[in-house]
Every structure is written in C-alpha cells, then in structure tokens.
Design a protein around this motif. Structure first.
Motif, PDB file in Angstrom:
ATOM      1  N   VAL A  44      11.800   4.725   0.975  1.00 15.90           N
ATOM      2  CA  VAL A  44      11.169   4.113  -0.197  1.00 15.90           C
ATOM      3  C   VAL A  44      12.223   3.269  -0.888  1.00 15.90           C
ATOM      4  O   VAL A  44      13.372   3.702  -1.015  1.00 15.90           O
ATOM      5  CB  VAL A  44      10.687   5.220  -1.181  1.00 15.90           C
ATOM      6  CG1 VAL A  44      10.066   4.604  -2.409  1.00 15.90           C
ATOM      7  CG2 VAL A  44       9.711   6.158  -0.515  1.00 15.90           C
ATOM      8  N   SER A  86       1.686   6.691  -6.745  1.00 16.29           N
ATOM      9  CA  SER A  86       0.645   7.644  -7.140  1.00 16.29           C
ATOM     10  C   SER A  86       1.124   9.079  -6.921  1.00 16.29           C
ATOM     11  O   SER A  86       0.791   9.971  -7.706  1.00 16.29           O
ATOM     12  CB  SER A  86      -0.653   7.381  -6.372  1.00 16.29           C
ATOM     13  OG  SER A  86      -0.473   7.664  -5.010  1.00 16.29           O
ATOM     14  N   ALA A  87       1.947   9.306  -5.889  1.00 18.69           N
ATOM     15  CA  ALA A  87       2.490  10.659  -5.664  1.00 18.69           C
ATOM     16  C   ALA A  87       3.387  11.076  -6.819  1.00 18.69           C
ATOM     17  O   ALA A  87       3.310  12.202  -7.321  1.00 18.69           O
ATOM     18  CB  ALA A  87       3.276  10.689  -4.353  1.00 18.69           C
ATOM     19  N   LEU A  88       4.227  10.132  -7.263  1.00 15.38           N
ATOM     20  CA  LEU A  88       5.147  10.424  -8.375  1.00 15.38           C
ATOM     21  C   LEU A  88       4.380  10.676  -9.670  1.00 15.38           C
ATOM     22  O   LEU A  88       4.656  11.628 -10.403  1.00 15.38           O
ATOM     23  CB  LEU A  88       6.086   9.236  -8.562  1.00 15.38           C
ATOM     24  CG  LEU A  88       7.508   9.432  -8.072  1.00 15.38           C
ATOM     25  CD1 LEU A  88       8.218   8.102  -8.003  1.00 15.38           C
ATOM     26  CD2 LEU A  88       8.269  10.358  -8.990  1.00 15.38           C
ATOM     27  N   GLU A 114       8.725   6.671 -11.996  1.00 11.75           N
ATOM     28  CA  GLU A 114       9.131   7.457 -13.167  1.00 11.75           C
ATOM     29  C   GLU A 114       8.691   6.756 -14.455  1.00 11.75           C
ATOM     30  O   GLU A 114       8.219   7.391 -15.395  1.00 11.75           O
ATOM     31  CB  GLU A 114      10.657   7.673 -13.176  1.00 11.75           C
ATOM     32  CG  GLU A 114      11.191   8.526 -12.032  1.00 11.75           C
ATOM     33  CD  GLU A 114      10.722   9.983 -12.081  1.00 11.75           C
ATOM     34  OE1 GLU A 114      10.025  10.358 -13.033  1.00 11.75           O
ATOM     35  OE2 GLU A 114      11.024  10.725 -11.141  1.00 11.75           O
ATOM     36  N   SER A 156      15.063  12.073  -3.483  1.00  5.48           N
ATOM     37  CA  SER A 156      13.980  11.136  -3.190  1.00  5.48           C
ATOM     38  C   SER A 156      14.513   9.819  -2.634  1.00  5.48           C
ATOM     39  O   SER A 156      13.820   9.113  -1.901  1.00  5.48           O
ATOM     40  CB  SER A 156      13.149  10.865  -4.451  1.00  5.48           C
ATOM     41  OG  SER A 156      12.593  12.077  -4.927  1.00  5.48           O
ATOM     42  N   LEU A 189       0.833  -1.206   0.000  1.00  3.89           N
ATOM     43  CA  LEU A 189       0.000   0.000   0.000  1.00  3.89           C
ATOM     44  C   LEU A 189       0.870   1.259   0.000  1.00  3.89           C
ATOM     45  O   LEU A 189       0.598   2.225  -0.718  1.00  3.89           O
ATOM     46  CB  LEU A 189      -0.915  -0.012   1.226  1.00  3.89           C
ATOM     47  CG  LEU A 189      -1.972   1.083   1.271  1.00  3.89           C
ATOM     48  CD1 LEU A 189      -2.989   0.888   0.151  1.00  3.89           C
ATOM     49  CD2 LEU A 189      -2.680   1.076   2.617  1.00  3.89           C
ATOM     50  N   ALA A 190       1.942   1.215   0.805  1.00  2.00           N
ATOM     51  CA  ALA A 190       2.850   2.365   0.860  1.00  2.00           C
ATOM     52  C   ALA A 190       3.517   2.571  -0.499  1.00  2.00           C
ATOM     53  O   ALA A 190       3.698   3.715  -0.952  1.00  2.00           O
ATOM     54  CB  ALA A 190       3.898   2.144   1.945  1.00  2.00           C
ATOM     55  N   ALA A 198       2.532  14.020  -9.555  1.00  2.00           N
ATOM     56  CA  ALA A 198       3.444  15.163  -9.727  1.00  2.00           C
ATOM     57  C   ALA A 198       3.856  15.293 -11.191  1.00  2.00           C
ATOM     58  O   ALA A 198       3.856  16.396 -11.753  1.00  2.00           O
ATOM     59  CB  ALA A 198       4.674  14.987  -8.834  1.00  2.00           C
ATOM     60  N   ASN A 199       4.179  14.179 -11.820  1.00  2.00           N
ATOM     61  CA  ASN A 199       4.631  14.235 -13.211  1.00  2.00           C
ATOM     62  C   ASN A 199       3.510  14.626 -14.173  1.00  2.00           C
ATOM     63  O   ASN A 199       3.736  15.366 -15.135  1.00  2.00           O
ATOM     64  CB  ASN A 199       5.248  12.898 -13.622  1.00  2.00           C
ATOM     65  CG  ASN A 199       6.660  12.750 -13.091  1.00  2.00           C
ATOM     66  OD1 ASN A 199       7.429  13.702 -13.102  1.00  2.00           O
ATOM     67  ND2 ASN A 199       6.997  11.578 -12.593  1.00  2.00           N
ATOM     68  N   ARG A 219       0.961  16.497 -13.395  1.00  2.00           N
ATOM     69  CA  ARG A 219       0.719  17.921 -13.152  1.00  2.00           C
ATOM     70  C   ARG A 219       1.755  18.752 -13.909  1.00  2.00           C
ATOM     71  O   ARG A 219       1.428  19.766 -14.530  1.00  2.00           O
ATOM     72  CB  ARG A 219       0.812  18.174 -11.651  1.00  2.00           C
ATOM     73  CG  ARG A 219       0.169  19.458 -11.219  1.00  2.00           C
ATOM     74  CD  ARG A 219       0.024  19.519  -9.721  1.00  2.00           C
ATOM     75  NE  ARG A 219      -1.159  18.844  -9.253  1.00  2.00           N
ATOM     76  CZ  ARG A 219      -1.193  18.024  -8.203  1.00  2.00           C
ATOM     77  NH1 ARG A 219      -0.092  17.776  -7.546  1.00  2.00           N
ATOM     78  NH2 ARG A 219      -2.296  17.458  -7.834  1.00  2.00           N
ATOM     79  N   HIS A 256       1.122   4.189  -2.757  1.00  2.00           N
ATOM     80  CA  HIS A 256       0.972   5.583  -2.352  1.00  2.00           C
ATOM     81  C   HIS A 256       2.098   6.437  -2.950  1.00  2.00           C
ATOM     82  O   HIS A 256       1.860   7.522  -3.487  1.00  2.00           O
ATOM     83  CB  HIS A 256       0.986   5.629  -0.824  1.00  2.00           C
ATOM     84  CG  HIS A 256       0.719   6.982  -0.263  1.00  2.00           C
ATOM     85  ND1 HIS A 256      -0.492   7.619  -0.413  1.00  2.00           N
ATOM     86  CD2 HIS A 256       1.510   7.837   0.428  1.00  2.00           C
ATOM     87  CE1 HIS A 256      -0.431   8.804   0.183  1.00  2.00           C
ATOM     88  NE2 HIS A 256       0.771   8.943   0.693  1.00  2.00           N
ATOM     89  N   VAL A 257       3.316   5.916  -2.868  1.00  2.00           N
ATOM     90  CA  VAL A 257       4.467   6.643  -3.428  1.00  2.00           C
ATOM     91  C   VAL A 257       4.360   6.716  -4.950  1.00  2.00           C
ATOM     92  O   VAL A 257       4.602   7.767  -5.557  1.00  2.00           O
ATOM     93  CB  VAL A 257       5.785   5.957  -3.004  1.00  2.00           C
ATOM     94  CG1 VAL A 257       6.963   6.530  -3.767  1.00  2.00           C
ATOM     95  CG2 VAL A 257       5.995   6.122  -1.511  1.00  2.00           C
ATOM     96  N   LEU A 307      10.762   4.110  -6.711  1.00  2.00           N
ATOM     97  CA  LEU A 307      10.966   5.422  -7.337  1.00  2.00           C
ATOM     98  C   LEU A 307      11.156   5.282  -8.842  1.00  2.00           C
ATOM     99  O   LEU A 307      10.595   6.048  -9.626  1.00  2.00           O
ATOM    100  CB  LEU A 307      12.182   6.117  -6.714  1.00  2.00           C
ATOM    101  CG  LEU A 307      12.028   6.496  -5.239  1.00  2.00           C
ATOM    102  CD1 LEU A 307      13.361   6.948  -4.666  1.00  2.00           C
ATOM    103  CD2 LEU A 307      10.985   7.582  -5.064  1.00  2.00           C
TER     104      LEU A 307
END
Lengths: 314, 384
Positions: free
Chosen positions: B229, B11-13, B238, B224, B4-5, B16-17, B19, B8-9, B234
């Motif tokens: 993580v 989806s954050a990456l 990407e 990062s 899950l973590a 951000a990309n 956006r 979560h990471v 990571l």
C-alpha cells in the motif's frame, strides 16, 4: 536449481553517527528457514525492517523472488509476511477483526478473506477465542495472533522478528511449533532471535550478526564445528581429582580443566580426532574411578562468544 | 496500486477505526450524551429560544383590573411572547438573568385614560430596543382606538357600531429584518446548539487522537507500511477516519437539536459546508496531537483543556458580541470563532453571510492537516 526467495546485498543503514547495518549480505533459498542470530543492538531489527520495506536502506538492495524492494515495493511486499517484534495489533478489536484488517491491507476480500482468516486462526490454535477482544488475551496468545496477521495473505516469505520475546515457555513452544509447521509446508522463513536454541530448532541455516555485519554463516552444525573440530566431554571421577587431571592432560592434543562449581568433574577437550574419550578413560585407569562420562556438544552461544568475545545476551 | 485497491484499503482503515471508536464507552459518552446535556441546560438557562424567528419575551406585571384588553393586544403581537409576572421585583430578576427581554407594568386604571406605564429593559440590549418599539406600537394603536371609541360615542355611534369598525381595522406590525453584515445576539438553543457543536467536535476530535497515538505507539502504523500500500493511502485512511468521526459528531448535534429543540440552522447545504470546513480543522488538530503526544492518555488529556480554552476565546461559552473588541479579535486567531460566526450567520443571512468564515476555516484546515500529516508520518517512521 535452488531459487533465491530473498536476497540482500550491501545493505547499509545509519542513524546519525551510528552505523546500524554495515554492508550486510545474505540470501535465503525458497523453502529454507534462515536465522539471523545476534544480541540486542546488533542490527537484526533494522535489517528486518529494510527487508520488509518499512525502512529504506541508505544503500544496498533487497530482492524478493526477483522483485527489487526499492523499485517495485508493492510487488515485493505482496510476497512478504511481516511479524514484528512488538504485538502490533489493535487491542480493542477481536482477534478475527485484526486479521480481517491486515488481510484487507493485502487486498483480500469476501470469501477468500473469510477462509484465510479461519485458516490462520487454526494454524495458531486460536479459532475458539477469535471473537474475543485482543486486549483480553494472554501475552502468548497475542503473539500468536501477531504471527497469524503476518500469514493471512499467504506470503511466500515469512519474516519473524524475535517472535517469542517475553512469552511463557508453553506459548513459546506453541509459536515454535507453528513456525516449524510452516517451514515443513514449504514457506520460506527469515527468523531473528537472540535465543540460540530457537534458531537451532527452527532454522536450516544461520547467519551470526554483530555490529551490523554477518560474521559467520552456515548450517548450525557447521558453525559449531568451526569452534571445535575435535570434541568435548565431561568426566566425573571419584578419587584423586588432581592426579586424574594430570593423567588426562598428559595425552597429546588433549586439554583438561576442573569445573569450578563441581570439583570432581573434569572438562576434557581435544582438537583432533573424532572421539578421544576411550584414550581418556584408559589414561584414568588406576588413577581414579570414573563415575560418569558425557559428550558435550558446543552451542551457537559459544560460537558467538568465540567469534565476537561477547555473549548473545549482553 | 489501483484506485479501487486504494479505496479498499481506505475503507478497511476507516471501518477498523470506527469500530474502535464505537467500543470506547467513555468516548461515546462525550460524543453522544454530554453535548446534549450541556445544550439543554445552558439553552434553557439562556431562554430556550430555538431560532432567530423566535418571539421576544415580554414580561407583564398586571397590578389591577381593566387591563385585559391591552394584555390581549400584546399577546396577539407576532413578535412578542407575553409572560405574566407576579410583581416588579420578579420582573427585574427575570430580565436581569436573561429569561425576559424586557418588562412592562400595567397599573390600576390603565384602561381608563392616560397613565404612565413603567418599562424595564437592560441598557444597550438590541433585543430590548426591538421590544420597546413593539410595545410603543401596541400602546399607540390601543390608545388611538380607545380615543376613537370615545369620540364615536360622543358623536352618537352605538358601541356595536364602534366594535364593528374596530374589528375591520387591521393592526400594522413592523417586520424586523436583519441587514446582511449586521450582528444580532442569539440566545437559548439557537446559541448553545452551534456553540456545543463547535466545542465538542473539536474536543472529541482531539480526544480520539488517543487511539491514533496508540496505533502509532503499538507499531500498527509501522507494520501497515509493510503491506503493498502506498504510504499516502495509509495516512489518508487515518485522516479520513478522524474526519468521519468529527463529521458524525457535528451532524449528530445538528440533527438532534433541529428535531428535538427546533433549532433553525439555516440552509442545509450551507450547514454542511461550514461543518465540513470545521471538521477539517478538527481533523488536522487530531492528527497533530496524534503525531506529537507520547501516549494515548496524554492525547486524551490534552483535548478537553485545549478545546475549552479555544472555545472560550471563540465564543462557545458566551457570545463574542458581549466581549470587548480586543478579546473578540483574539478569538478570531482560532477556528472556533470563525465557525461560530458562520453557524450564527447561516439562519439569518444564508450561505452568503458565511462565506468568509468558511474560507478562513478551509485555509486553516488545509494548513493544519498538511503540517500534522508531515509530523505524523515522521513520528511513525521514527518509532522503533
């Protein structure tokens, strides 16, 4: 009993034939601000990157609150906030979006993430500009967000690698004030710089690093005391400067030189005794009129020069 | 680190990309506007056909009266679109430029008896051969009915009785089916839509690598790594970001051209599979450029020329059917040709016809992505 927040033992890192870090050892107790002071290329950044787990040491160990970085990197990293030397943020995202991103990397989400982002924006004084793109910020503001990104997950140990490089004096002061507030609030800080006045201002203890080794360590005043156990003073005279110099030099345990750029200024140094200035003034009585006197405090810069033979900014 | 973590990471990456990509106005122009401008312009220039079920365009030059009934017979043919053309010169010009497949001249007195009808076509064109067969069929039926009508008149039948019998006579049309493995030339939107999907998905993937280079160059990737993580999460973030961008680009072309121009893409599952495989290759190339380029500008500048050259070799600028075999084989060294093979086969032969190209694309995608991940990881760790 003091608890070690950060312990480094026997850290070694080589890049080919270059030995960047050579058996480095130091520890930082909980709530302490520790400064690594050294010139460019001395191994500060390499040490920092091993401390935060970005770089794997060739040998040696890093422990954060007892968690060994090599064996339990996720546990150790969760406790560390890292502020790199460069502004490592997305210029096309806003300040708030950048902080949200780094918060999410550290597992924050929802209400807690929103609250922490708002808090660290307050800490660095950028709440009113938080929704503007980072690329539109001044260099100093970007550096403040850079620090905020290292704080967003409430780390127990904050590691700052030359956080004030290339910023204007006003922003530099704002950054240092932020760090001082964090230290006062109990955050353990590892701070590197080649600006000795910053390290003196922020840090409780300093390690002087040269060629990948810590060559001296202690409280700033302790280190400066090693340079000159006695004292130093400037004495400006009116009259025969040569005769004044000879009179002062006749005192036992006192040395004197005339400043190159200011020929009426005597630089007086003594190696024993807390204060020999009254003796100096008495020796000058009737030889030359004393215009001004000032005690001179040695600097960490001079300590470094004394220990390594090179300047911090070489 | 829990699953899950990791999600979560990731989806954050990706958030951000995406956006960042959404704020790149030049990038959006290349993704949202330019592909469709080219699809429209080139598609119209190549005849504007939307799929393989299109009617083939037959030009008719009508030189005199009395041919109305014959023109009507051509017009009712299900595989022909009849276009009236002013003269022979114009007919030849339109056939030459590809807006007509073939042309027929109906001279004065064509309805009165045996006359010679000039038929124009491009030598070697498969579509023109189909039109010629259809024209022969229409003319044969027309001649047979006219002959039967004359004979019935001589035998004393009234014109009304003859018309009744003729009306009951169904025409027989050939139903042309493409045999699996055969190749057909697609033109119009049916060609430019897949061609530009391949071209722009690849070019824009290589171009968005500029943002990836900046992420690396600014030290964000390295910073990062200080988070709790796993490094592979990571890297996966990407990769996934670039994959999502490539996928969005490709699906945008599919949906818009299907809705606006009626392009027939074939079975949706097949289209998704082909697009997914090609996006994997594009993502691998994006990561490769991201790991090798020194600056974002360098990466953005590398994308278009590489994409255009590979597009030319791979049949995105002109159909590979019209190029010499050697060049066609050379094109198949690169993913574009396989993607075009797959996308052009889907409407005619379904997923069965696209399986080999899809397999090749997946193999290329996995290989390029694996190499690029290794290089990107190395470049992140090297940057100091």
């Amino acid at each position: 009993m003091l608890t070690a927040a950060l312990e480094c033992e026997g850290l070694v890192k080589r890049y080919g034939s270059l030995l960047a870090v050579d058996g480095l050892k130091f520890s930082v107790t909980e709530g302490e601000a520790y400064g690594l002071l050294g010139p460019n290329g001395s191994g500060k950044s390499t040490t920092i990157e091993m401390v935060v787990g970005v770089l794997i040491p060739d040998s040696g160990t890093v422990r954060v609150h007892g968690h060994e970085m090599a064996r339990h990197p996720l546990r150790a990293k969760r406790l560390v906030g890292y502020v790199p030397q460069e502004v490592a943020l997305y210029p096309d995202l806003t300040g708030r979006e950048n902080l949200r991103y780094f918060g999410r990397l550290f597992g924050l989400r929802g209400q807690r993430l929103r609250r922490r982002v708002a808090e660290v924006l307050d800490v660095v004084g950028l709440a009113d500009r938080a929704d503007e793109r980072l690329g539109t910020y001044s260099g100093g503001m970007q550096r403040r967000v850079n620090i905020a990104a290292g704080l967003v997950h409430e780390p127990k140990v904050l590691v700052l690698d030359e956080p004030t490089v290339g910023v204007d004096p006003q922003s530099r002061n704002a950054i240092l004030e932020s760090v001082e507030r964090l230290v006062a609030g109990g955050t353990t800080v590892l701070y590197t710089s080649h600006y000795m006045e910053e390290v003196e201002r922020v840090c409780d203890r300093v390690g002087i690093i040269d060629r990948g080794r810590i060559i001296a360590e202690g409280r700033p005043e302790e280190l400066m005391a090693t340079l000159s156990p006695g004292g130093r003073a400037e004495v400006e005279v009116d009259g025969d400067v040569q005769a004044a110099g000879v009179a002062v030099a006749a005192l036992p345990g006192v040395a004197v030189t005339v400043a190159d750029h200011r020929p009426r200024l005597l630089l007086v140094t003594w190696t024993e005794g807390a204060d020999r200035l009254p003796d100096v003034l008495q020796a000058l009585n009737g030889v030359a009129a004393v215009v001004r006197t000032a005690a001179v405090r040695p600097s960490l810069e001079e300590v470094f020069l004394h220990l390594t033979g090179t300047s911090l900014r070489d | 680190m829990s699953r899950l973590a990791a999600v979560h990471v990731l989806s954050a990456l990706v958030a951000a990309n995406l956006r960042r990509q959404g704020r790149d106005r030049i990038g959006l122009f290349f993704m949202v506007i330019l592909p469709f401008v080219i699809i429209v312009v080139v598609g119209l220039a190549l005849g504007g056909h939307a799929g393989d079920g299109q009617r083939l365009r037959l030009g008719l030059v009508v030189e005199g009266a009395g041919s109305g009934e014959l023109v009507a017979r051509f017009a009712e043919h299900p595989e022909l679109t009849v276009v009236r053309v002013a003269g022979v010169a114009e007919l030849r010009r339109q056939i030459g430029q590809g807006s007509l497949v073939a042309g027929l001249v109906l001279p004065e007195g064509v309805g009165d008896g045996a006359v010679r009808l000039p038929f124009y076509l491009v030598d070697g064109s498969g579509e023109a051969a189909v039109v010629r067969n259809n024209v022969h069929a229409v003319l044969g039926r027309y001649g047979a009915l006219a002959g039967a009508e004359r004979m019935a008149g001589r035998l004393g039948a009234s014109p009304a009785q003859v018309d009744l019998v003729v009306a009951r006579t169904d025409p027989i049309f050939s139903d042309v089916r493409v045999v699996p493995g055969a190749e057909t030339l697609r033109l119009g939107f049916a060609y430019t839509a897949p061609a530009n999907l391949v071209l722009f998905t690849f070019i824009n993937s290589a171009a968005v690598a500029g943002a990836l280079v900046e992420t690396r160059r600014l030290g964000i990737s390295r910073r990062s790594l200080a988070a709790p993580v796993r490094p592979w999460v990571l890297l996966a973030g990407e990769v996934l970001s670039r994959y999502v961008i490539a996928l969005l680009q490709a699906l945008l072309v599919v949906v818009v051209t299907a809705l606006l121009f009626g392009v027939e893409w074939g079975p949706p599952a097949g289209v998704l599979l082909v697009v997914a495989a090609f996006c994997l290759v594009s993502t691998g190339v994006a990561m490769l450029v991201g790991g090798l380029a020194g600056t974002g500008m360098q990466a953005a500048a590398l994308g278009p020329p590489i994409g255009i050259v590979l597009g030319m070799l791979g049949g995105c600028m002109w159909p590979l059917l019209i190029v010499p075999p050697l060049l066609r084989d050379a094109g198949h060294v690169f993913p574009h040709a396989w993607a075009m093979d797959a996308l052009l086969a889907l409407p005619q032969r379904g997923l069965d016809g696209a399986m080999t190209p899809v397999a090749v694309l997946l193999a290329m995608g996995v290989a390029v992505t694996a190499v690029s991940l290794h290089l990107f990881r190395r470049s992140v760790l090297r940057t100091r």
